[in-house]
Structures are given as structure tokens and as C-alpha cells.
Design a protein around this motif. Structure first.
Motif, short mmCIF file in Angstrom:
data_model
loop_
_atom_site.label_atom_id
_atom_site.label_comp_id
_atom_site.label_asym_id
_atom_site.label_seq_id
_atom_site.Cartn_x
_atom_site.Cartn_y
_atom_site.Cartn_z
N ALA A 47 41.45 -53.36 -33.39
CA ALA A 47 41.55 -53.56 -31.95
C ALA A 47 42.45 -52.55 -31.27
CB ALA A 47 42.05 -54.98 -31.66
N THR A 48 43.41 -51.99 -32.00
CA THR A 48 44.38 -51.07 -31.39
C THR A 48 44.11 -49.60 -31.70
OG1 THR A 48 45.81 -51.40 -33.33
CG2 THR A 48 46.23 -52.78 -31.42
N SER A 49 43.21 -49.33 -32.63
CA SER A 49 43.03 -47.96 -33.12
C SER A 49 42.60 -46.98 -32.03
CB SER A 49 42.03 -47.95 -34.28
OG SER A 49 40.80 -48.51 -33.87
N LEU A 50 41.57 -47.33 -31.26
CA LEU A 50 41.05 -46.40 -30.26
C LEU A 50 42.03 -46.20 -29.11
CD1 LEU A 50 37.33 -47.50 -30.20
CD2 LEU A 50 38.27 -45.41 -31.16
N ALA A 51 42.76 -47.26 -28.75
CA ALA A 51 43.75 -47.12 -27.68
C ALA A 51 44.87 -46.16 -28.10
CB ALA A 51 44.33 -48.49 -27.33
N LEU A 52 45.26 -46.21 -29.36
CA LEU A 52 46.27 -45.28 -29.86
C LEU A 52 45.77 -43.84 -29.78
CD1 LEU A 52 47.74 -47.11 -32.99
CD2 LEU A 52 49.01 -46.43 -30.95
N LEU A 53 44.53 -43.63 -30.17
CA LEU A 53 43.97 -42.27 -30.11
C LEU A 53 43.84 -41.80 -28.67
CD1 LEU A 53 41.15 -42.34 -32.83
CD2 LEU A 53 43.47 -41.43 -33.02
N ALA A 54 43.41 -42.67 -27.77
CA ALA A 54 43.27 -42.30 -26.37
C ALA A 54 44.61 -41.92 -25.76
CB ALA A 54 42.64 -43.44 -25.58
N GLY A 55 45.69 -42.60 -26.20
CA GLY A 55 47.01 -42.27 -25.69
C GLY A 55 47.59 -41.00 -26.27
N ALA A 56 47.16 -40.64 -27.48
CA ALA A 56 47.72 -39.46 -28.15
C ALA A 56 47.01 -38.17 -27.77
CB ALA A 56 47.66 -39.66 -29.67
N PHE A 57 45.73 -38.25 -27.40
CA PHE A 57 44.95 -37.04 -27.13
C PHE A 57 44.58 -36.96 -25.65
CE2 PHE A 57 44.43 -37.58 -31.64
CZ PHE A 57 44.30 -36.29 -32.15
N ALA A 58 44.65 -35.77 -25.13
CA ALA A 58 44.21 -35.53 -23.75
C ALA A 58 42.70 -35.73 -23.66
CB ALA A 58 44.57 -34.10 -23.34
N PRO A 59 42.20 -36.08 -22.47
CA PRO A 59 40.76 -36.36 -22.35
C PRO A 59 39.86 -35.28 -22.92
CG PRO A 59 41.89 -37.00 -20.35
CD PRO A 59 42.92 -36.34 -21.22
N ARG A 60 40.22 -34.02 -22.73
CA ARG A 60 39.35 -32.94 -23.23
C ARG A 60 39.38 -32.81 -24.75
NH1 ARG A 60 43.94 -30.59 -21.27
NH2 ARG A 60 45.06 -29.19 -22.69
N GLU A 61 40.38 -33.41 -25.40
CA GLU A 61 40.52 -33.32 -26.85
C GLU A 61 39.99 -34.55 -27.57
OE1 GLU A 61 44.62 -30.77 -27.34
OE2 GLU A 61 44.80 -32.90 -26.81
N ARG A 62 39.63 -35.57 -26.82
CA ARG A 62 39.27 -36.83 -27.47
C ARG A 62 37.96 -36.75 -28.22
NH1 ARG A 62 40.97 -40.68 -22.36
NH2 ARG A 62 43.22 -40.28 -22.50
#
Length: 515
Positions: free
Chosen positions: A113-128
Motif C-alpha cells: 500500500a505504501t510502495s508507490l507513494a514512496l516512489l512518487a515522493g522520491a522521483f520527480a514526475p519526469r523520472e517516474r
């Protein structure tokens, strides 16, 4: 190394473990059965205890993470999952093993449940795109290597090592999370819908309990009928709670969008048909045809390779072909593949399954990538997390209910087939006793108690009974997939999408439902 890459490593490692444990246990079931003298009902709980808690806590865990901190909650999930794995490995009874699997499921739900939110917070939109691409690849590899790795560990060491292998991985992932991952929270976190979580979890548990006990106690028994009635009452209570809650875990208005409903049907059906049946195919290959755990795992490679190849093609087509023209034909192929697996010969070669594996695998590969867009493409971006979570929940509900229902039907059909096979021979007087032993998973001990000259006859009757019963549930799985093909063709509509599938706004949640 930049902290964002450490975040990717931690998230992918944790999710790899939790998804690996969805499939790695299947090939160890016969060894677990022999060690504990387990019945088929016991084995169903080993699978379903994990799927139940994973499904029950996905949405709640996401809300908690938004409010209290995603890194903190993800770390807690790692600890819970790793401790659950340790308890599974040292369990000395089926009850403790199933309870420990439930603990694993709680930890897995928290991480997922938390995995994608962590990635979204760590990477800028263009890097996601890169981050989510790696995440999607890791989830696919986890599911694919599960049977092979589980077979190797079970054959080479012990079934307990399919759980012990998680310990060093979990500890390493926890260290990376605490030392290298940044904390993040949602700017406007909602309160936790505990009432909805309890009602949903209890309803799902009562449903699965009733399905699993239906063969043992009978559909009209107080236990089974009471459990099913309780499940209906609790589901009604859940709907009432969600309608009146200021911050529901499930926004019921989403169900009024036909495409979203079609996506939920697809998520449930692919798990309740093909992936639930893998448990009973594994038992056939090992328990009836005599393959070792590692040999069984390798024999599922045609299925997983077909999923990989076709998923790559479907991923490219998702941007140019309407979603329903990938999902509906995918279910047609799954239905055809399961149909082709029927008519198995207990004394034949495993290659009789290969055509069905290839066709069903191709169908599953067509379904998975575009299914993501049906979950998140029909809602605004701020509701994509909830939509993705609901879709993932329905996948786990499909596993839990599919394993329970198909297993009970398998046991009932197997009982009838064994009784019929022995009714006119030298074992006619013990046909009922032997059939009960076979359907409860005590085939080996029942055969061993017979005079040597009758053991071959009994073994053939057991093999024939299981094969005929397997044919029956393969037919049900095929029919389920066929009905899903019709439903998704009718319900999934291009005009329901807020934005075109594949747009950046939906890419984050899309990665969550690729498996």
C-alpha cells in the motif's frame, strides 16, 4: 548513490518478497502436507490466510501511511512481514503456520500500500517512468520465479527455507529504508476508516471459512450456512458504513462507472480462475505424477514465459488499442487454455499441460497491463491511489475465494470419483473409507495400510479420482474466464476514461496492478 535510488531498491526488495510469497508456497504444499499430515482444507488455509489479510488491510494501510508517514509505515510492514516469515519457518503445526501466514499478509499489505507513494515522493514526475518501469519488472519477476525458487529450496533444503530466505532480505531492506529513504506524508490525510476495515475483513473471512468448510460439514450445516449468512450481513454493514462515513475506505460512487466495475470483475476473475487453479495443478504434478518440487516449478515455466512475452506486447498496444479489446480477448484465451488442460491422464506426461499453459499464459499477459488503466484511468488523479488499491484488493479476494471454492469442489468430486472407481473391485468394502482418506489428503497412509497386492489398485483409483476432479474445476475456471470476457467486453468503455490510458497521471497507480 542518490537517495531516490536507495528508495527504489528498498521498495522493490520489499515488494519482491511479498509477491514472491504469493506463488512460492504452492510447490511446497505437498511437503507441508506430508510433514503435518495435513488435509486439503488445511492446505487451503495456508494459501488463503495470506491472501485474506493482504486483501483486508491494503486500503487501510495506505490511509495510515498517508497520515503517519510512509517510510515509517513501510518499515513497520517490513518488520511484520519478516517476523511472520520467521514464525512460518519454525511453525510446528498447521494452525501456527496459517496464523503466521496471516501475519505475513498484514506486513505485505502495509508494504504494497505504501510502495508507490514512496516512489512518487522520491522521483520527480519526469523520472517516474523509469522508477515505475523497474517496479513493474520486479513484480513480474517475483511472480514468475516463485515456483522455480520454491521448488529449488524445498527440494534442496526444506520447505521451511522458502520462509527463512526472507529473513536476510527483509533485514537488508529495513536497514536501507531506515538509513536511506526520506519520510513523506500526504498533505491532506484522511482519518482511518477502522469500522469499514473491520466489517470488510470479517465479511471476507466468514465467506472463505464457509467455502472451505462446505465439503467437510456440508452446505446445510450450521457452520457453513451460518458463516455465509454472517458474511452477507457483514457486507451489508460494510456498505452502510461506507455510505455514511466522511472518509470511506471505498468510495461507492466509483462502482457506478461501468469501466471501473469491469476492471474489478477482471481483477477478481483472473485470480479466481487461472491463478487459484495453480495450487491444485501443483498438487497433481507432485502428489499424483510424482515430480519433485523443483521439477514441478520448472514445468510451470511455459506459463510464466508466455505471460512475460505477451505482457510486453500488450503494454505497447495499450496506448493504441481500446482496453476492452485486450482484456476481453485475454479472458477468451485464458478460458481456452484452461479448457485445453482438461482430460489429463494421471499416468501421462506433464507435457499434456503445455498447450494450455501457453494459451492461458498468453491470455493473462494480455490482461494484466491494460487492466491497470481500468482502475485508475476513470478517476481523477487525487483518487488514483484508492482506485488502484481497490483493484489490487479484488485480486487478492479472487485468490482467497477461488482457492476456497475450487478446493471444496475438488474434494467433493474426488470423493465421488474414488468411491465409483473402487465400488466393483476387491476394495469395494473399503471404498468409503479410502475415499474419505483421499479427499482429506491422507492418500499415502491409506495406501500404505493396504496389503501389497492392492496398493497399485488403490493408487490408480486415487490418481483417477484426482484427475477427474481436477477436470471439473478446470471447467469451472474456464467458464469463469469466459463470463469475465463477456462482462469486460460489455462494461469497459473508452468514453469512461478521464484521460487516455498510459498518461503520466495514471502511471503511478498502474504499476500497482500489473501483477
Amino acid at each position: 548513490m542518490a537517495r531516490k535510488w536507495w528508495t527504489l531498491i528498498a521498495v522493490c526488495t520489499g515488494v519482491f518478497m511479498l509477491l514472491l510469497d504469493v506463488t512460492i508456497v504452492n510447490v511446497a504444499l505437498p511437503d507441508i502436507q506430508r510433514e503435518f499430515g495435513a488435509s486439503l482444507t488445511d492446505l487451503q488455509w495456508v494459501i488463503d490466510a495470506y491472501a485474506l489479510t493482504l486483501a483486508a488491510f491494503l486500503l487501510t494501510a495506505g490511509t495510515i501511511a498517508d497520515k503517519y508517514g510512509r517510510r515509517l509505515v513501510f518499515a513497520v510492514g517490513l518488520v511484520v512481514f519478516t517476523v511472520g516469515s520467521l514464525l512460518c519457518g519454525v511453525a510446528d503445526s498447521l494452525v501456527l503456520l496459517s496464523a503466521s501466514r496471516a501475519i505475513q499478509g498484514v506486513g505485505g499489505a502495509i508494504m504494497f500500500a505504501t510502495s508507490l507513494a514512496l516512489l512518487a515522493g522520491a522521483f520527480a514526475p519526469r523520472e517516474r517512468g523509469v522508477a515505475f518501469g523497474v517496479f513493474g519488472a520486479v513484480t513480474g519477476v517475483a511472480v514468475a520465479v516463485g515456483p522455480v525458487l520454491g521448488g529449488a529450496l524445498t527440494s534442496g533444503l526444506s520447505w521451511r527455507w522458502i520462509f527463512f530466505v526472507n529473513l536476510p532480505i527483509g533485514i537488508a531492506a529495513l536497514a536501507v529504508t531506515l538509513l536511506r529513504v526520506d519520510e513523506s506524508r500526504a498533505p491532506t490525510a484522511h482519518r482511518v476508516d477502522w469500522a469499514g476495515c473491520v466489517a470488510f475483513s470479517a465479511a471476507l473471512g466468514a465467506l472463505v471459512f464457509g467455502l472451505i468448510r462446505s465439503h467437510v460439514d456440508g452446505w446445510g450445516s450450521v457452520t457453513v450456512a451460518g458463516s455465509l449468512v454472517a458474511s452477507v450481513v457483514l457486507l451489508v454493514a460494510f456498505v452502510v458504513i461506507e455510505k455514511t462515513s466522511a472518509a470511506p475506505m471505498l468510495d461507492l460512487s466509483l462502482l457506478r462507472v461501468p469501466t471501473f466495475g469491469g476492471g474489478l470483475i477482471a481483477a477478481w476473475a483472473i485470480s479466481a480462475s487461472l491463478f487459484s487453479l495453480l495450487t491444485y495443478l501443483v498438487i497433481f504434478l507432485q502428489g499424483i505424477q510424482g515430480y519433485s518440487a523443483v521439477e514441478t516449478g520448472l514445468r510451470f515455466l511455459p506459463l510464466t514465459l508466455a505471460i512475460f512475452v505477451t505482457a510486453g506486447v500488450a503494454g505497447r498496444l495499450s496506448d493504441v488499442v481500446p482496453v476492452r479489446w485486450l482484456i476481453a480477448p485475454g479472458f477468451v484465451l485464458v478460458a481456452a487454455g484452461l479448457w485445453l488442460m482438461r482430460g489429463v491422464d494421471p499416468a501421462g506426461s506433464w507435457t499434456q499441460f503445455v498447450p494450455g499453459f501457453l494459451v492461458a499464459g498468453a491470455g493473462a499477459g494480455l490482461i494484466n497491463p491494460p487492466l491497470a488503466s481500468t482502475a485508475v484511468g476513470v478517476v481523477e488523479q487525487d483518487r488514483a491511489g484508492m482506485a488502484s488499491g481497490i483493484n489490487s484488493t479484488f485480486r487478492q479476494v479472487g485468490i482467497a475465494t477461488g482457492v476456497a471454492a475450487l478446493g471444496s469442489l475438488l474434494a467433493s468430486r474426488m470423493d465421488d470419483s474414488v468411491r465409483a472407481a473402487l465400488s466393483d473391485g476387491p476394495l469395494a468394502g473399503r471404498a468409503g473409507e479410502f475415499a474419505d482418506a483421499v479427499s482429506s489428503g491422507s492418500t499415502a497412509s491409506a495406501i500404505g495400510s493396504l496389503p501389497p497386492e492392492l496398493r497399485g489398485l488403490a493408487a490408480r483409483a486415487a490418481g483417477t479420482g484426482y484427475a477427474e476432479a481436477l477436470d471439473g474445476i478446470l471447467l469451472i475456471g474456464s467458464a469463469t474466464a469466459a463470463l469475465a470476457a463477456v462482462a469486460t467486453l460489455l462494461l469497459i468503455r473508452s468514453r469512461d476514461f478521464v484521460e487516455a490510458p498510459g498518461e503520466p497521471a495514471s502511471s503511478e497507480a498502474a504499476a500497482a496492478v500489473r501483477v
